[in-house]
Design an enzyme around this catalytic site. Structure first.
Site, PDB file in Angstrom:
ATOM      1  CG  ASN A  32      46.078  19.719  47.066  1.00 33.96           C
ATOM      2  OD1 ASN A  32      47.006  20.773  46.759  1.00 33.96           O
ATOM      3  ND2 ASN A  32      45.288  19.663  46.453  1.00 33.96           N
ATOM      4  CB  ALA A  73      42.615  26.190  47.174  1.00 35.49           C
ATOM      5  CG  ASN A  91      41.708  21.335  42.266  1.00 38.01           C
ATOM      6  OD1 ASN A  91      41.673  21.179  43.112  1.00 38.01           O
ATOM      7  ND2 ASN A  91      41.485  23.373  42.427  1.00 38.01           N
ATOM      8  CB  THR A 116      41.472  35.723  37.150  1.00 39.81           C
ATOM      9  OG1 THR A 116      42.100  35.727  36.126  1.00 39.81           O
ATOM     10  CG2 THR A 116      40.732  34.746  37.029  1.00 39.81           C
ATOM     11  CE1 TYR A 140      42.442  29.971  37.201  1.00 41.01           C
ATOM     12  CE2 TYR A 140      42.370  31.918  35.999  1.00 41.01           C
ATOM     13  CZ  TYR A 140      43.167  30.902  36.831  1.00 41.01           C
ATOM     14  OH  TYR A 140      43.696  32.392  38.005  1.00 41.01           O
TER      15      TYR A 140
HETATM   16  N1  UFG Z   1      54.653  35.286  27.522  1.00 40.15           N
HETATM   17  C1  UFG Z   1      56.230  35.168  26.595  1.00 40.15           C
HETATM   18  N2  UFG Z   1      56.426  34.090  26.960  1.00 40.15           N
HETATM   19  C2  UFG Z   1      56.971  33.189  27.709  1.00 40.15           C
HETATM   20  C3  UFG Z   1      55.194  33.227  29.059  1.00 40.15           C
HETATM   21  C4  UFG Z   1      54.983  34.487  28.605  1.00 40.15           C
HETATM   22  O1  UFG Z   1      56.233  36.129  25.648  1.00 40.15           O
HETATM   23  O2  UFG Z   1      57.567  32.228  27.331  1.00 40.15           O
HETATM   24  C5  UFG Z   1      53.482  36.226  26.893  1.00 40.15           C
HETATM   25  C6  UFG Z   1      52.033  35.520  27.705  1.00 40.15           C
HETATM   26  O3  UFG Z   1      52.227  35.262  25.571  1.00 40.15           O
HETATM   27  C7  UFG Z   1      51.674  36.614  27.459  1.00 40.15           C
HETATM   28  C8  UFG Z   1      52.713  37.383  28.633  1.00 40.15           C
HETATM   29  O4  UFG Z   1      54.235  37.395  28.486  1.00 40.15           O
HETATM   30  O5  UFG Z   1      51.377  37.787  26.707  1.00 40.15           O
HETATM   31  C9  UFG Z   1      52.620  37.140  30.470  1.00 40.15           C
HETATM   32  O6  UFG Z   1      52.068  36.032  30.246  1.00 40.15           O
HETATM   33  P1  UFG Z   1      52.058  34.714  32.092  1.00 40.15           P
HETATM   34  O7  UFG Z   1      51.601  33.276  31.427  1.00 40.15           O
HETATM   35  O8  UFG Z   1      53.350  35.390  32.626  1.00 40.15           O
HETATM   36  O9  UFG Z   1      50.733  35.641  32.140  1.00 40.15           O
HETATM   37  P2  UFG Z   1      49.314  35.100  31.603  1.00 40.15           P
HETATM   38  O10 UFG Z   1      48.880  36.972  31.492  1.00 40.15           O
HETATM   39  O11 UFG Z   1      48.892  34.539  30.201  1.00 40.15           O
HETATM   40  O12 UFG Z   1      48.353  34.573  32.873  1.00 40.15           O
HETATM   41  C10 UFG Z   1      47.936  35.552  34.262  1.00 40.15           C
HETATM   42  C11 UFG Z   1      47.845  34.609  34.963  1.00 40.15           C
HETATM   43  C12 UFG Z   1      46.743  34.101  34.849  1.00 40.15           C
HETATM   44  C13 UFG Z   1      45.757  34.270  34.491  1.00 40.15           C
HETATM   45  C14 UFG Z   1      45.951  35.105  33.240  1.00 40.15           C
HETATM   46  C15 UFG Z   1      45.029  36.297  32.473  1.00 40.15           C
HETATM   47  O13 UFG Z   1      48.580  33.722  35.768  1.00 40.15           O
HETATM   48  O14 UFG Z   1      46.405  32.985  35.895  1.00 40.15           O
HETATM   49  O15 UFG Z   1      47.093  36.271  33.976  1.00 40.15           O
HETATM   50  O16 UFG Z   1      44.671  35.986  30.900  1.00 40.15           O
HETATM   51  F1  UFG Z   1      44.478  33.605  33.542  1.00 40.15           F
END
Ligand code: UFG
Length: 327
Positions: A32, A73, A91, A116, A140
């Site tokens: 979409n 998606a 969604n 995930t 999520y």
């Molecule tokens: N982090 C920072 N600063 C930032 C962004 C992220 O310190 O500006 C840290 C987060 O706290 C985390 C790590 O970097 O510890 C990774 O963060 P991301 O946001 O890159 O990824 P996540 O691990 O939070 O998220 C990913 C996927 C999600 C999924 C999740 C499962 O993007 O879709 O893993 O935990 F749900």
């Protein structure tokens, strides 16, 4: 095969489409464009539409004589899902049920689904095997787990071949330089660090430095997006009636936020100033996959997922596309 790829204009989906097309499959992308980009689908057909439009999907599946579906998606911002769960259930869950109904109508019984590591919540132990209890801690993760259950029941009752692939941290950009990561807003660690290197942001915030990890920052298992694509290809080739595949896609190696930022500094040769900030709600201290089952069942192992290769590929993309897909 003739394959419908939902979310094929998004980050992981577009990389999978590129590989499917290069491997000789006929691909129809259904997206979409709420988060995806038209420019991310240079090959194959793009149909702009919504998952909730069941009749349209059923018609498309029949018209194109689709044999299997890859379903990327979804809405995927953990924080947003906490504040707007209805949007996520509608969604992700209702949208998927609509897709599955369309598949039943059209007689399509093979699907590879993007799940995930967020379905595990805060793990009891790492590395995480597939039989680890799944206790998501945000809407999520709940939506993704709900869909895994639905698919499992459909496999049993209707004889579908289903694969739920639980990604750890998707990262990097296409090794051939043609595709990359372009989220709005951007919340992920590596793109944000690279935006600091490009001077688009002043500094990166490190969310929490008091976790029980060696350097106090969170540990994640970063896996290259082209490696995720090759796991999807391996999974769809192995689907047969009644078969149920549930696999982690990760490397088995964790990297801390601090290590990731250091690697970004090394690759970009920019200082990337960082400041310590409070913990981000809902962040488990450590998420690392056990990749043993994916190796055994798909004969899959990551080829581009060492941290430096991931960051180098992402940096190439960022330099060539400083404003993302919309130049
Ligand atoms: N982090 C920072 N600063 C930032 C962004 C992220 O310190 O500006 C840290 C987060 O706290 C985390 C790590 O970097 O510890 C990774 O963060 P991301 O946001 O890159 O990824 P996540 O691990 O939070 O998220 C990913 C996927 C999600 C999924 C999740 C499962 O993007 O879709 O893993 O935990 F749900």
């Amino acid at each position: 095969m003739r394959i419908l790829v939902t979310g094929g204009a998004g980050y992981v989906g577009s990389h999978a489409v590129q590989l499917l097309v290069a491997s000789g499959h006929e691909v129809t992308v259904y997206d979409n464009l709420a988060a995806g980009h038209r420019e991310a689908v240079p090959h194959g057909e793009l149909v702009v539409g919504d998952l909730l439009d069941r009749d349209r999907l059923a018609g498309l599946l029949a018209e194109r004589q689709i044999e299997a579906v890859m379903h990327f998606a979804a809405l995927a911002y953990v924080g947003e899902s906490v504040h707007e769960p209805a949007k996520y259930y509608r969604n992700n869950v209702a949208g998927t049920l609509s897709l599955l109904e369309a598949m039943r109508t059209a007689g399509v019984g093979k699907i590879v689904f993007s799940s995930t590591c967020a379905t595990y919540g805060v793990p009891n132990r790492v590395p995480i095997p597939e039989d680890h209890p799944q206790r998501p801690i945000n809407p999520y993760g709940c939506t993704k787990l709900a869909i895994e259950w639905v698919l499992s029941d459909y496999s049993q009752a209707y004889g579908w071949g289903v694969a739920s692939l639980r990604y750890f941290n998707a990262a990097g950009a296409a090794i051939n330089g043609l595709l990359g990561e372009d989220h709005s807003p951007e919340t992920h660690l590596i793109p944000i660090a690279l935006e600091v290197a490009q001077g688009k942001r002043e500094q990166i915030e490190v969310f929490g430095n008091d976790y029980s990890t060696p350097d106090g920052t969170c540990i994640r298992d970063y896996v290259h997006v082209d490696d995720l694509a090759s796991a999807h290809l391996a999974a769809i080739q192995r689907l047969e009636p009644g078969k149920r595949i549930q696999l982690n896609l990760g490397t088995g190696q964790g990297a801390s936020v601090q290590q990731v930022i250091e690697t970004c500094r090394e690759v970009t040769r920019h200082a990337i100033p960082a400041k310590h900030s409070p913990r981000r709600a809902g962040d488990p201290p450590e998420l690392v996959a056990s990749p043993a089952s994916a190796l055994a069942q798909l004969d899959w192992s990551p080829q581009h997922s060492d941290l430096k290769t991931i960051v180098e590929s992402a940096w190439r993309w960022f330099q060539a596309h400083p404003t993302g897909y919309t130049l």
